[in-house]
Design an enzyme around this catalytic site. Structure first.
Site, PDB file in Angstrom:
ATOM      1  N   LYS A 178      10.400  42.819  61.220  1.00 53.04           N
ATOM      2  CA  LYS A 178       9.946  42.317  59.921  1.00 53.04           C
ATOM      3  C   LYS A 178      11.051  42.546  58.899  1.00 53.04           C
ATOM      4  O   LYS A 178      11.301  43.670  58.471  1.00 53.04           O
ATOM      5  CB  LYS A 178       8.665  43.005  59.442  1.00 53.04           C
ATOM      6  CG  LYS A 178       8.030  42.158  58.333  1.00 53.04           C
ATOM      7  CD  LYS A 178       7.276  42.909  57.289  1.00 53.04           C
ATOM      8  CE  LYS A 178       8.065  43.585  56.230  1.00 53.04           C
ATOM      9  NZ  LYS A 178       8.792  42.735  55.277  1.00 53.04           N
ATOM     10  N   GLY A 231      14.135  52.110  54.765  1.00 51.75           N
ATOM     11  CA  GLY A 231      13.671  51.696  53.441  1.00 51.75           C
ATOM     12  C   GLY A 231      13.412  52.913  52.591  1.00 51.75           C
ATOM     13  O   GLY A 231      13.969  53.993  52.819  1.00 51.75           O
ATOM     14  N   SER A 232      12.542  52.747  51.622  1.00 54.24           N
ATOM     15  CA  SER A 232      12.305  53.827  50.662  1.00 54.24           C
ATOM     16  C   SER A 232      11.431  54.923  51.263  1.00 54.24           C
ATOM     17  O   SER A 232      10.658  54.686  52.202  1.00 54.24           O
ATOM     18  CB  SER A 232      11.608  53.248  49.434  1.00 54.24           C
ATOM     19  OG  SER A 232      10.356  52.720  49.828  1.00 54.24           O
ATOM     20  N   GLY A 236       8.220  54.855  53.757  1.00 52.17           N
ATOM     21  CA  GLY A 236       8.347  55.660  54.974  1.00 52.17           C
ATOM     22  C   GLY A 236       7.113  56.532  55.190  1.00 52.17           C
ATOM     23  O   GLY A 236       6.586  56.639  56.302  1.00 52.17           O
ATOM     24  N   GLU A 254      14.497  56.041  58.297  1.00 54.74           N
ATOM     25  CA  GLU A 254      15.818  56.154  57.653  1.00 54.74           C
ATOM     26  C   GLU A 254      15.589  55.795  56.200  1.00 54.74           C
ATOM     27  O   GLU A 254      15.391  54.622  55.881  1.00 54.74           O
ATOM     28  CB  GLU A 254      16.831  55.164  58.235  1.00 54.74           C
ATOM     29  CG  GLU A 254      16.797  54.976  59.735  1.00 54.74           C
ATOM     30  CD  GLU A 254      17.399  56.132  60.478  1.00 54.74           C
ATOM     31  OE1 GLU A 254      18.151  56.898  59.871  1.00 54.74           O
ATOM     32  OE2 GLU A 254      17.099  56.273  61.673  1.00 54.74           O
ATOM     33  N   CYS A 289      22.278  53.151  50.759  1.00 58.36           N
ATOM     34  CA  CYS A 289      21.512  54.406  50.905  1.00 58.36           C
ATOM     35  C   CYS A 289      22.428  55.606  50.780  1.00 58.36           C
ATOM     36  O   CYS A 289      22.045  56.631  50.233  1.00 58.36           O
ATOM     37  CB  CYS A 289      20.765  54.417  52.221  1.00 58.36           C
ATOM     38  SG  CYS A 289      21.841  54.066  53.610  1.00 58.36           S
ATOM     39  N   GLU A 387      16.761  58.375  43.413  1.00 57.59           N
ATOM     40  CA  GLU A 387      17.682  57.377  43.942  1.00 57.59           C
ATOM     41  C   GLU A 387      17.598  56.153  43.034  1.00 57.59           C
ATOM     42  O   GLU A 387      16.529  55.554  42.879  1.00 57.59           O
ATOM     43  CB  GLU A 387      17.273  56.999  45.361  1.00 57.59           C
ATOM     44  CG  GLU A 387      18.239  56.018  45.984  1.00 57.59           C
ATOM     45  CD  GLU A 387      17.769  55.529  47.345  1.00 57.59           C
ATOM     46  OE1 GLU A 387      16.586  55.219  47.497  1.00 57.59           O
ATOM     47  OE2 GLU A 387      18.618  55.453  48.255  1.00 57.59           O
TER      48      GLU A 387
HETATM   49  P1  NAD Z   1      11.233  49.341  50.746  1.00 53.55           P
HETATM   50  O1  NAD Z   1      10.763  50.639  51.286  1.00 53.55           O
HETATM   51  O2  NAD Z   1      10.606  48.802  49.523  1.00 53.55           O
HETATM   52  O3  NAD Z   1      11.092  48.182  51.858  1.00 53.55           O
HETATM   53  C1  NAD Z   1      11.599  48.359  53.162  1.00 53.55           C
HETATM   54  C2  NAD Z   1      10.776  47.508  54.106  1.00 53.55           C
HETATM   55  O4  NAD Z   1       9.441  47.992  54.099  1.00 53.55           O
HETATM   56  C3  NAD Z   1      10.704  46.029  53.716  1.00 53.55           C
HETATM   57  O5  NAD Z   1      10.739  45.238  54.877  1.00 53.55           O
HETATM   58  C4  NAD Z   1       9.355  45.926  53.041  1.00 53.55           C
HETATM   59  O6  NAD Z   1       8.771  44.648  53.116  1.00 53.55           O
HETATM   60  C5  NAD Z   1       8.541  46.932  53.834  1.00 53.55           C
HETATM   61  N1  NAD Z   1       7.389  47.426  53.079  1.00 53.55           N
HETATM   62  C6  NAD Z   1       7.274  47.537  51.724  1.00 53.55           C
HETATM   63  N2  NAD Z   1       6.040  47.996  51.399  1.00 53.55           N
HETATM   64  C7  NAD Z   1       5.373  48.178  52.557  1.00 53.55           C
HETATM   65  C8  NAD Z   1       4.067  48.621  52.869  1.00 53.55           C
HETATM   66  N3  NAD Z   1       3.182  48.952  51.925  1.00 53.55           N
HETATM   67  N4  NAD Z   1       3.715  48.712  54.167  1.00 53.55           N
HETATM   68  C9  NAD Z   1       4.590  48.353  55.144  1.00 53.55           C
HETATM   69  N5  NAD Z   1       5.831  47.900  54.903  1.00 53.55           N
HETATM   70  C10 NAD Z   1       6.235  47.823  53.626  1.00 53.55           C
HETATM   71  O7  NAD Z   1      12.809  49.522  50.586  1.00 53.55           O
HETATM   72  P2  NAD Z   1      13.848  48.452  50.029  1.00 53.55           P
HETATM   73  O8  NAD Z   1      13.670  48.378  48.562  1.00 53.55           O
HETATM   74  O9  NAD Z   1      13.800  47.198  50.842  1.00 53.55           O
HETATM   75  O10 NAD Z   1      15.244  49.162  50.399  1.00 53.55           O
HETATM   76  C11 NAD Z   1      15.803  50.145  49.637  1.00 53.55           C
HETATM   77  C12 NAD Z   1      15.564  51.509  50.245  1.00 53.55           C
HETATM   78  O11 NAD Z   1      16.050  51.538  51.587  1.00 53.55           O
HETATM   79  C13 NAD Z   1      16.330  52.581  49.525  1.00 53.55           C
HETATM   80  O12 NAD Z   1      15.516  53.716  49.348  1.00 53.55           O
HETATM   81  C14 NAD Z   1      17.480  52.889  50.473  1.00 53.55           C
HETATM   82  O13 NAD Z   1      18.033  54.163  50.332  1.00 53.55           O
HETATM   83  C15 NAD Z   1      16.826  52.716  51.788  1.00 53.55           C
HETATM   84  N6  NAD Z   1      17.839  52.520  52.837  1.00 53.55           N
HETATM   85  C16 NAD Z   1      18.075  53.539  53.735  1.00 53.55           C
HETATM   86  C17 NAD Z   1      19.055  53.400  54.718  1.00 53.55           C
HETATM   87  C18 NAD Z   1      19.322  54.492  55.738  1.00 53.55           C
HETATM   88  O14 NAD Z   1      19.934  54.200  56.765  1.00 53.55           O
HETATM   89  N7  NAD Z   1      18.898  55.730  55.494  1.00 53.55           N
HETATM   90  C19 NAD Z   1      19.800  52.216  54.786  1.00 53.55           C
HETATM   91  C20 NAD Z   1      19.552  51.212  53.844  1.00 53.55           C
HETATM   92  C21 NAD Z   1      18.555  51.375  52.880  1.00 53.55           C
END
Ligand code: NAD
Length: 483
Positions: A178, A231-232, A236, A254, A289, A387
């Site tokens: 996804k 993601g965030s 997570g 992650e 990130c 962040e």
């Molecule tokens: P996000 O958590 O908003 O979204 C990530 C994914 O989760 C997307 O596909 C989104 O559609 C999905 N998502 C959002 N809400 C959800 C829910 N309620 N239930 C299930 N899935 C859901 O993050 P973002 O804004 O896309 O990305 C930025 C974040 O990602 C930052 O915190 C960044 O640090 C982190 N990140 C971490 C790494 C790493 O390797 N540690 C790498 C890149 C980005």
């Protein structure tokens, strides 16, 4: 040149393009100028159910192929990615607003290298025999987990998707990916290329859609064996909850970071260090990130060093992502731009000193954020803890090693950190004591597919990349054979 009408905008389930069962679509806007790129099928629970069924149906046959056969399939995909490099780079830049030069130089080649690495690795991995008594044979075999749900963010869409799907597929899992709703285009195109490359139907499925619907359905699905999420932290945590509310699937996270760059007064070549500090916060518009979003600098050199840092930050050229001279493009979307600006306002309100604001870029109606630097930031301030995920650097001065370490470890994150020093013992001591999944000494953002990447603390628990990712995507089976 890619025509918007030709952009792939559907789901890819069981080797075929399809619309969402609900018929819903979402708009994919160009961060560059705010215009509509395309509308994309918005998958939800019904589509995730179909994709998971397809992945389950394909799982046995795929896992029973020999590693060499899976390797061949993945290498065919690599060949097609290679021959579509420019198209993929254009898609990535348009969808995310990142400079085209960076998509060409970094995102696409690194995604290709990732798939090639796991394809090439998988038929060179051996399992184990335990040193048991001589009348028994105990084998320890790595088996695939089954169906992997991969949920990825928008900052490096194709590359991070490949960090997940390449080791998962190599081991013999099938995948439902996804992508983030802000950046689904390269994932959809990758799935098309995978089918064209001969990957069996159902092995790689892509369901674009919103997190709250498609993402949550994947996390809650009782027939998904593991989630690999980037993601965030807030989302997570939701995935951990989804797992406990469903089938206790494994959840690899992650998440974010607030990574410090620690510069000591004995660091060599302060100009190069300053360039690395600027790169650490400006690259990808700070939407990284592992961005070096905190600079900790020893007080004795701070004033002079800050002059150098600001000079280097000033060289980052905010502008049209299509221009080859642009080094900072657009932020991902209007809401994120507003969030970053809010955090900047909070920095002012809490008393940090704004020492730099880059030139703005108003020629296009896109989502542009100039680089911003705050000095005299203290640990309790929001901009030292949250962040920001934008080009905003928070600078703090320190006197002693102990103070530097306490500042560096003083957040809930632990993704990465850098130490700049010419003292070998200090470098060793700090790299031991820093709470971070990656520590760079006298460099920043060193990275290779051979090296694991992931965090401590609230930065997550999984490791992407390297041979360790093969362990993450598999489970161990022990077999006792008595003779
Ligand atoms: P996000 O958590 O908003 O979204 C990530 C994914 O989760 C997307 O596909 C989104 O559609 C999905 N998502 C959002 N809400 C959800 C829910 N309620 N239930 C299930 N899935 C859901 O993050 P973002 O804004 O896309 O990305 C930025 C974040 O990602 C930052 O915190 C960044 O640090 C982190 N990140 C971490 C790494 C790493 O390797 N540690 C790498 C890149 C980005």
């Amino acid at each position: 040149m890619l025509n918007n009408n030709a952009l792939s905008n559907h789901l890819w389930v069981n080797g075929r393009a399809c619309q969402a069962r609900s018929g819903e679509q979402f708009e994919c806007l160009s961060p560059r100028d705010g215009t509509l790129l395309t509308t994309v099928a918005a998958g939800d629970k019904a589509d995730i159910d179909l994709a998971v069924s397809a992945a389950r149906a394909a799982a046995d046959d795929w896992s029973r192929l020999s590693p060499q056969e899976r390797r061949q399939h993945l290498l065919h995909l690599v060949d097609l990615m290679e021959s579509h490099r420019e198209e993929l780079a254009q898609l990535e830049s348009r969808d995310t607003g990142k400079p085209i030069t960076h998509a060409r130089r970094d995102d696409i080649p690194l995604a290709i290298r990732c798939v090639r690495f796991y394809a090439e690795a998988i038929d060179k991995c051996y399992d184990q025999i335990a040193p048991t008594a001589s009348d028994v044979l105990a084998t320890i075999r790595r088996e695939p987990l089954g169906v992997i749900g991969a949920v990825v963010p928008w900052n490096f869409p194709l590359m991070i998707a490949c960090w997940k799907l390449a080791p998962a597929l190599a081991v013999g899992n099938t995948v439902v990916l996804k992508p983030a709703e802000q950046s689904p285009l390269t994932a959809i195109r990758l799935a098309e290329l995978a089918t064209e490359a001969g990957l069996p139907d159902g092995v790689l499925n892509v369901v674009p859609g919103y997190g709250e619907t498609a993402g949550a359905s994947l996390g809650l699905h009782p027939d998904v064996d593991a989630i690999s999420f980037t993601g965030s932290g807030a989302v997570g945590r939701l995935f951990q909850r989804y797992a406990s509310d469903s089938n206790m699937k494994a959840v690899f996270l992650e998440c974010g970071g607030k990574s410090p760059q620690i510069v000591f007064d004995d660091a060599e070549n302060l100009d190069e260090v300053a360039a690395a500090v600027a790169q650490g916060i400006c690259y990808n518009q700070g939407q990284v990130c592992s961005a070096g979003s905190r600079l900790l600098v020893q007080r004795s050199i701070a004033d002079e060093f800050m002059q150098r840092v600001l000079a280097h930050v000033d060289r980052w050229q905010l502008g049209d992502p299509k221009d080859d001279s642009t080094t900072m493009g657009a932020m991902i979307e209007r809401q994120h731009l507003a969030r970053v600006q809010n955090l900047i306002d909070t920095g002012h309100e809490q008393g940090a000193e704004l020492v730099y604001r880059g030139q703005s870029f108003d020629s296009l109606e896109g989502f542009y954020m100039p680089a911003t630097v705050f000095d005299h930031v203290s640990r309790g301030m929001t901009i030292a803890q949250e962040e920001i995920f934008g080009p905003v650097l928070a600078v703090t001065r320190f006197d002693s090693d102990e103070e530097a370490l306490a500042e560096a470890n003083g957040t809930r994150y632990g993704l990465a950190a850098a130490v700049w020093t010419s003292s070998l013992s200090r470098a060793h001591r700090l790299s031991r004591d820093l709470k971070a999944g990656t520590v760079w000494v006298n460099n920043y953002d060193g990275s290779d597919i051979t090296v694991p990447f992931g965090g401590f603390g609230e930065s997550g628990n999984g490791r992407d990349k390297s041979l360790h990712a093969l362990d993450k995507m598999s489970q161990l089976k022990t077999t006792w054979i008595k003779f």
